[in-house]
Motif scaffolding. Structure first.
Motif, PDB file in Angstrom:
ATOM      1  N   LYS A 279      38.332  -6.270  31.221  1.00 12.52           N
ATOM      2  CA  LYS A 279      39.424  -5.460  31.770  1.00 12.52           C
ATOM      3  C   LYS A 279      39.369  -4.013  31.271  1.00 12.52           C
ATOM      4  O   LYS A 279      39.657  -3.079  32.019  1.00 12.52           O
ATOM      5  CB  LYS A 279      40.777  -6.078  31.407  1.00 12.52           C
ATOM      6  N   PHE A 280      38.988  -3.822  30.015  1.00 10.75           N
ATOM      7  CA  PHE A 280      38.945  -2.480  29.455  1.00 10.75           C
ATOM      8  C   PHE A 280      37.873  -1.629  30.131  1.00 10.75           C
ATOM      9  O   PHE A 280      38.107  -0.476  30.476  1.00 10.75           O
ATOM     10  CB  PHE A 280      38.711  -2.533  27.937  1.00 10.75           C
ATOM     11  N   PHE A 281      36.671  -2.181  30.320  1.00  8.19           N
ATOM     12  CA  PHE A 281      35.613  -1.441  30.997  1.00  8.19           C
ATOM     13  C   PHE A 281      36.023  -1.105  32.428  1.00  8.19           C
ATOM     14  O   PHE A 281      35.797   0.007  32.899  1.00  8.19           O
ATOM     15  CB  PHE A 281      34.307  -2.233  31.007  1.00  8.19           C
ATOM     16  N   LYS A 282      36.631  -2.062  33.099  1.00  7.75           N
ATOM     17  CA  LYS A 282      37.083  -1.820  34.472  1.00  7.75           C
ATOM     18  C   LYS A 282      38.118  -0.695  34.497  1.00  7.75           C
ATOM     19  O   LYS A 282      38.059   0.199  35.348  1.00  7.75           O
ATOM     20  CB  LYS A 282      37.664  -3.101  35.068  1.00  7.75           C
ATOM     21  N   PHE A 283      39.038  -0.723  33.550  1.00  9.92           N
ATOM     22  CA  PHE A 283      40.043   0.328  33.441  1.00  9.92           C
ATOM     23  C   PHE A 283      39.391   1.698  33.285  1.00  9.92           C
ATOM     24  O   PHE A 283      39.788   2.668  33.944  1.00  9.92           O
ATOM     25  CB  PHE A 283      40.984   0.039  32.265  1.00  9.92           C
ATOM     26  N   LEU A 284      38.381   1.794  32.400  1.00 11.02           N
ATOM     27  CA  LEU A 284      37.707   3.079  32.176  1.00 11.02           C
ATOM     28  C   LEU A 284      37.043   3.603  33.444  1.00 11.02           C
ATOM     29  O   LEU A 284      37.151   4.788  33.767  1.00 11.02           O
ATOM     30  CB  LEU A 284      36.661   2.947  31.072  1.00 11.02           C
TER      31      LEU A 284
ATOM     32  N   HIS B  36      32.819   3.530  40.268  1.00  9.74           N
ATOM     33  CA  HIS B  36      32.481   2.106  40.290  1.00  9.74           C
ATOM     34  C   HIS B  36      30.994   2.002  39.967  1.00  9.74           C
ATOM     35  O   HIS B  36      30.212   2.879  40.354  1.00  9.74           O
ATOM     36  CB  HIS B  36      32.772   1.531  41.685  1.00  9.74           C
ATOM     37  N   PRO B  37      30.560   0.947  39.264  1.00 14.70           N
ATOM     38  CA  PRO B  37      29.132   0.807  38.962  1.00 14.70           C
ATOM     39  C   PRO B  37      28.221   0.906  40.187  1.00 14.70           C
ATOM     40  O   PRO B  37      27.101   1.410  40.083  1.00 14.70           O
ATOM     41  CB  PRO B  37      29.040  -0.573  38.318  1.00 14.70           C
ATOM     42  N   ASN B  38      28.699   0.472  41.340  1.00 12.59           N
ATOM     43  CA  ASN B  38      27.873   0.564  42.550  1.00 12.59           C
ATOM     44  C   ASN B  38      27.655   2.002  43.017  1.00 12.59           C
ATOM     45  O   ASN B  38      26.823   2.251  43.891  1.00 12.59           O
ATOM     46  CB  ASN B  38      28.471  -0.269  43.682  1.00 12.59           C
ATOM     47  N   ASP B  39      28.395   2.953  42.417  1.00 10.83           N
ATOM     48  CA  ASP B  39      28.204   4.364  42.742  1.00 10.83           C
ATOM     49  C   ASP B  39      26.914   4.922  42.144  1.00 10.83           C
ATOM     50  O   ASP B  39      26.481   6.002  42.518  1.00 10.83           O
ATOM     51  CB  ASP B  39      29.376   5.206  42.228  1.00 10.83           C
ATOM     52  N   ILE B  40      26.318   4.192  41.197  1.00 14.24           N
ATOM     53  CA  ILE B  40      25.101   4.671  40.535  1.00 14.24           C
ATOM     54  C   ILE B  40      23.916   4.451  41.472  1.00 14.24           C
ATOM     55  O   ILE B  40      23.455   3.337  41.666  1.00 14.24           O
ATOM     56  CB  ILE B  40      24.871   3.940  39.198  1.00 14.24           C
ATOM     57  N   LYS B  41      23.450   5.548  42.042  1.00 18.83           N
ATOM     58  CA  LYS B  41      22.343   5.470  43.002  1.00 18.83           C
ATOM     59  C   LYS B  41      21.156   6.348  42.596  1.00 18.83           C
ATOM     60  O   LYS B  41      20.052   6.143  43.054  1.00 18.83           O
ATOM     61  CB  LYS B  41      22.826   5.886  44.379  1.00 18.83           C
ATOM     62  N   CYS B  42      21.398   7.354  41.746  1.00 17.16           N
ATOM     63  CA  CYS B  42      20.324   8.245  41.301  1.00 17.16           C
ATOM     64  C   CYS B  42      20.609   8.681  39.864  1.00 17.16           C
ATOM     65  O   CYS B  42      21.686   8.410  39.324  1.00 17.16           O
ATOM     66  CB  CYS B  42      20.194   9.453  42.224  1.00 17.16           C
TER      67      CYS B  42
END
Length: 90
Positions: free
Chosen positions: A36-41, A48-54
């Protein structure tokens, strides 16, 4: 992630960069979905982690200071499943 470990280290190829980004995204997503804490950050920063593309997207990853882990209990998953606890300073 297995492909990352099978690739040549320090080889600055597109394949290695893609493997690294995919592995990092997979790892970040695991913490996002199970802590929950990581999600909050992530949500606090509007990412969102899926935003990491490059490689430039790595700047979106929330920064955490080591003292945070020393002073607070932050766990991904269930505490009953922890079999080994490692620390950096003894």
């Amino acid at each position: 992630m297995d492909l990352l470990f099978e690739s040549r280290p320090f080889s600055n190829t597109k394949l290695n960069k893609d493997l690294f980004l995919n592995s990092l995204r997979e790892n970040a997503l695991t913490h996002y979905e199970n802590c929950k804490f990581f999600k909050f950050l992530w949500q606090k920063e509007g990412h969102h982690p899926n935003d990491i593309k490059c490689e430039n997207d790595l700047l979106q990853i929330p920064s955490l200071l080591v003292t945070l882990f020393k002073n607070h209990k932050i766990i991904t998953g269930l505490e009953k499943n922890i079999v080994l606890k490692l620390g950096s300073s003894g």
